[in-house]
Design a protein around this motif. Structure first.
Motif, PDB file in Angstrom:
ATOM      1  N   ILE A  56       0.870  -1.180   0.000  1.00 22.93           N
ATOM      2  CA  ILE A  56       0.000   0.000   0.000  1.00 22.93           C
ATOM      3  C   ILE A  56       0.904   1.226   0.000  1.00 22.93           C
ATOM      4  O   ILE A  56       1.612   1.476   0.981  1.00 22.93           O
ATOM      5  CB  ILE A  56      -0.919   0.022   1.227  1.00 22.93           C
ATOM      6  CG1 ILE A  56      -1.850  -1.205   1.228  1.00 22.93           C
ATOM      7  CG2 ILE A  56      -1.742   1.308   1.262  1.00 22.93           C
ATOM      8  CD1 ILE A  56      -2.722  -1.314   2.461  1.00 22.93           C
ATOM      9  N   PRO A  57       0.935   1.980  -1.094  1.00 24.75           N
ATOM     10  CA  PRO A  57       1.859   3.122  -1.171  1.00 24.75           C
ATOM     11  C   PRO A  57       1.319   4.349  -0.445  1.00 24.75           C
ATOM     12  O   PRO A  57       0.307   4.919  -0.833  1.00 24.75           O
ATOM     13  CB  PRO A  57       1.957   3.380  -2.679  1.00 24.75           C
ATOM     14  CG  PRO A  57       0.655   2.885  -3.237  1.00 24.75           C
ATOM     15  CD  PRO A  57       0.206   1.743  -2.354  1.00 24.75           C
ATOM     16  N   ALA A 116      -7.381   9.967   2.204  1.00 19.74           N
ATOM     17  CA  ALA A 116      -6.565   9.119   3.074  1.00 19.74           C
ATOM     18  C   ALA A 116      -5.279   8.683   2.388  1.00 19.74           C
ATOM     19  O   ALA A 116      -4.264   8.437   3.050  1.00 19.74           O
ATOM     20  CB  ALA A 116      -7.365   7.889   3.512  1.00 19.74           C
ATOM     21  N   MET A 117      -5.289   8.584   1.067  1.00 21.19           N
ATOM     22  CA  MET A 117      -4.094   8.141   0.344  1.00 21.19           C
ATOM     23  C   MET A 117      -3.005   9.212   0.328  1.00 21.19           C
ATOM     24  O   MET A 117      -1.863   8.929  -0.029  1.00 21.19           O
ATOM     25  CB  MET A 117      -4.461   7.747  -1.088  1.00 21.19           C
ATOM     26  CG  MET A 117      -5.396   6.556  -1.173  1.00 21.19           C
ATOM     27  SD  MET A 117      -4.790   5.103  -0.274  1.00 21.19           S
ATOM     28  CE  MET A 117      -3.337   4.685  -1.248  1.00 21.19           C
ATOM     29  N   LEU A 118      -3.348  10.433   0.708  1.00 17.47           N
ATOM     30  CA  LEU A 118      -2.358  11.509   0.728  1.00 17.47           C
ATOM     31  C   LEU A 118      -1.622  11.583   2.058  1.00 17.47           C
ATOM     32  O   LEU A 118      -0.648  12.325   2.196  1.00 17.47           O
ATOM     33  CB  LEU A 118      -3.026  12.852   0.432  1.00 17.47           C
ATOM     34  CG  LEU A 118      -3.739  12.957  -0.921  1.00 17.47           C
ATOM     35  CD1 LEU A 118      -4.377  14.334  -1.076  1.00 17.47           C
ATOM     36  CD2 LEU A 118      -2.783  12.659  -2.073  1.00 17.47           C
ATOM     37  N   GLY A 119      -2.108  10.827   3.058  1.00 15.22           N
ATOM     38  CA  GLY A 119      -1.418  10.778   4.339  1.00 15.22           C
ATOM     39  C   GLY A 119      -1.660  11.973   5.240  1.00 15.22           C
ATOM     40  O   GLY A 119      -0.945  12.165   6.223  1.00 15.22           O
ATOM     41  N   GLY A 120      -2.679  12.759   4.916  1.00 12.97           N
ATOM     42  CA  GLY A 120      -3.014  13.892   5.770  1.00 12.97           C
ATOM     43  C   GLY A 120      -4.456  13.801   6.208  1.00 12.97           C
ATOM     44  O   GLY A 120      -5.036  12.724   6.285  1.00 12.97           O
ATOM     45  N   LEU A 121      -5.074  14.953   6.490  1.00 15.00           N
ATOM     46  CA  LEU A 121      -6.481  15.001   6.867  1.00 15.00           C
ATOM     47  C   LEU A 121      -7.310  15.460   5.674  1.00 15.00           C
ATOM     48  O   LEU A 121      -6.837  15.452   4.535  1.00 15.00           O
ATOM     49  CB  LEU A 121      -6.657  15.898   8.086  1.00 15.00           C
ATOM     50  CG  LEU A 121      -5.965  15.384   9.365  1.00 15.00           C
ATOM     51  CD1 LEU A 121      -6.243  16.305  10.531  1.00 15.00           C
ATOM     52  CD2 LEU A 121      -6.404  13.965   9.694  1.00 15.00           C
ATOM     53  N   LEU A 122      -8.549  15.839   5.897  1.00 13.48           N
ATOM     54  CA  LEU A 122      -9.446  16.124   4.780  1.00 13.48           C
ATOM     55  C   LEU A 122      -8.994  17.309   3.937  1.00 13.48           C
ATOM     56  O   LEU A 122      -9.330  17.388   2.758  1.00 13.48           O
ATOM     57  CB  LEU A 122     -10.864  16.367   5.310  1.00 13.48           C
ATOM     58  CG  LEU A 122     -11.572  15.115   5.869  1.00 13.48           C
ATOM     59  CD1 LEU A 122     -12.865  15.515   6.559  1.00 13.48           C
ATOM     60  CD2 LEU A 122     -11.830  14.099   4.767  1.00 13.48           C
ATOM     61  N   HIS A 136       3.039  12.365   8.326  1.00 10.38           N
ATOM     62  CA  HIS A 136       1.761  11.929   7.764  1.00 10.38           C
ATOM     63  C   HIS A 136       1.089  10.992   8.768  1.00 10.38           C
ATOM     64  O   HIS A 136       1.700  10.555   9.746  1.00 10.38           O
ATOM     65  CB  HIS A 136       2.001  11.217   6.432  1.00 10.38           C
ATOM     66  CG  HIS A 136       2.664  12.080   5.407  1.00 10.38           C
ATOM     67  ND1 HIS A 136       1.995  13.049   4.703  1.00 10.38           N
ATOM     68  CD2 HIS A 136       3.951  12.130   4.973  1.00 10.38           C
ATOM     69  CE1 HIS A 136       2.821  13.654   3.877  1.00 10.38           C
ATOM     70  NE2 HIS A 136       4.022  13.119   4.025  1.00 10.38           N
ATOM     71  N   GLN A 137      -0.183  10.682   8.494  1.00 10.22           N
ATOM     72  CA  GLN A 137      -0.893   9.749   9.366  1.00 10.22           C
ATOM     73  C   GLN A 137      -1.731   8.814   8.501  1.00 10.22           C
ATOM     74  O   GLN A 137      -2.443   9.235   7.593  1.00 10.22           O
ATOM     75  CB  GLN A 137      -1.741  10.486  10.399  1.00 10.22           C
ATOM     76  CG  GLN A 137      -2.679  11.543   9.868  1.00 10.22           C
ATOM     77  CD  GLN A 137      -3.191  12.446  10.956  1.00 10.22           C
ATOM     78  OE1 GLN A 137      -2.705  13.568  11.129  1.00 10.22           O
ATOM     79  NE2 GLN A 137      -4.194  11.995  11.698  1.00 10.22           N
TER      80      GLN A 137
END
Length: 372
Positions: A56-57, A116-122, A136-137
């Motif tokens: 999962i990238p 979610a795939m960007l590793g941040g929030l909305l 990131h999260q």
């Protein structure tokens, strides 16, 4: 607006590297539509491992963890679905309740979940920093940290009497597995079901199939430990992969046919093709496991889909609508119909997360659960 807080978290700094446990992770206050939760527990899921190994990238450095539950300790502007003090389950697929998919009963495809795939929030940014750099999260959550800032639409309020270490499991493995059987599949009373891959999600597919009324549940795995657990969760027959022929076991169970429904819960090309081969004429194969992005399936279209009338269904997040399914599953747990305590093989600290990954890969555990 609150002040920044510091916490400990497990951070992945690059693909293929062990997680680093840092105690200098700083959380900014929650913004509009966000909440800060004190994480009570987080399951260690195979999808976390899939980020570490690159299946999962996701961008790094990143706080992993997406199967969690906790207590709301601060809310941002405009939050109305939860209040400070509420116990919540985290959902790695937010349900906005307003987009095309949410209004058509497909909250698991919520249009806002792509962030979610960007590793941040909305809004595409992060609320975490460490060693002077942004973190990131995972899945807009990051439950491998003691605290987390998450979208309010990514949490579901629950009964505070339910232990958080149990509730955490609902957030991914249980919703995905049980949901695959009860939402995605079309299991009828007395059906024969096969499950390829009996890890944490596979065990939940098994118990979901049992709740749905399956008569025979054939568990297929290469680890004896997982097959033993599969029997505890409802499997009626087991097949040791590489040593037994699953087709022979299934045809014996069905009086000559193959399985009505076959679940693939690994995400490997060979087992995905195997799932279809074990599916009866007119049956369905459900793909639950997460394959690498470059996996391509080549299938005999006329035979499998036209003449044999088989169906392949993808299963994302157990086809779940979290605001309905989380309380439903916790209700089944409270009634004794859904096993959750039995899924917890080990309770660990966040410092033990790398060992938990190793235990998962060796087939030793159903779930390791980090408790804070």
């Amino acid at each position: 607006m609150g002040e920044p807080v510091m916490c400990k978290a497990a951070v992945l700094t690059g693909v293929g590297t062990p997680l680093e446990v840092r105690d200098d992770v700083e959380l900014a206050p929650p913004g509009p539509g966000e909440v800060r939760i004190q994480v009570g527990a987080s399951g260690v899921c195979h999808s976390d491992l899939s980020v570490q190994n690159g299946t999962i990238p996701l961008p790094t450095p990143i706080v992993l963890g997406h199967e969690g539950a906790g207590t709301v300790v601060e809310i941002g502007e405009g939050v109305t679905n939860v209040a400070v003090g509420d116990h919540v389950v985290c959902s790695f697929v937010p349900n906005c309740g307003e987009c095309y998919f949410c209004t058509r009963g497909q909250g698991y495809l919520c249009e806002r979940s792509g962030m979610a795939m960007l590793g941040g929030l909305l809004d595409g940014t992060t609320r975490l920093t460490s060693q002077g750099a942004p973190l990131h999260q995972m899945a807009m959550l990051g439950t491998f940290g003691e605290e987390a800032i998450v979208p309010a639409i990514s949490v579901v309020k629950i009964d505070p009497s339910i232990p958080l270490k149990v509730a955490a499991l609902i957030g991914c493995g249980v919703l995905t597995g049980v949901g695959a059987a009860m939402n995605t599949a079309s299991i009828r009373e007395g059906d024969t079901v096969a499950v390829i891959g009996c890890g944490g999600v596979g065990l939940n597919v098994i118990q979901g199939a049992k709740i749905a009324g399956a008569g025979e549940i054939v568990a297929i795995d290469m680890f004896d430990t997982k097959l033993e657990m599969a029997e505890q969760f409802g499997a009626t027959r087991t097949v040791k992969a590489g040593e037994q022929d699953p087709a022979a076991v299934i045809t014996e169970a069905t009086g000559g046919r193959l399985a009505d429904t076959v679940f693939e819960v690994i995400g490997i090309k060979d087992t995905m093709l195997q799932a279809l081969s074990l599916t009866r004429q007119g049956g369905e194969a459900i793909f639950v496991g997460v394959p690498r992005m470059d996996v391509i399936l080549e299938l005999p279209a006329a035979l499998e889909f036209l003449y044999l009338n088989k169906t392949i269904k993808g299963c994302w997040y157990g086809s779940a609508n979290v605001n309905d399914d989380v309380p439903k599953l916790l209700g089944l747990y409270q009634e004794g119909a859904l096993k959750l305590d039995e899924l917890i093989s080990r309770e660990i600290g966040v410092e033990d997360v790398n060992e938990a990954f190793a235990a998962m890969q060796s087939g030793e555990v159903a779930r390791s659960v980090i408790t804070y």
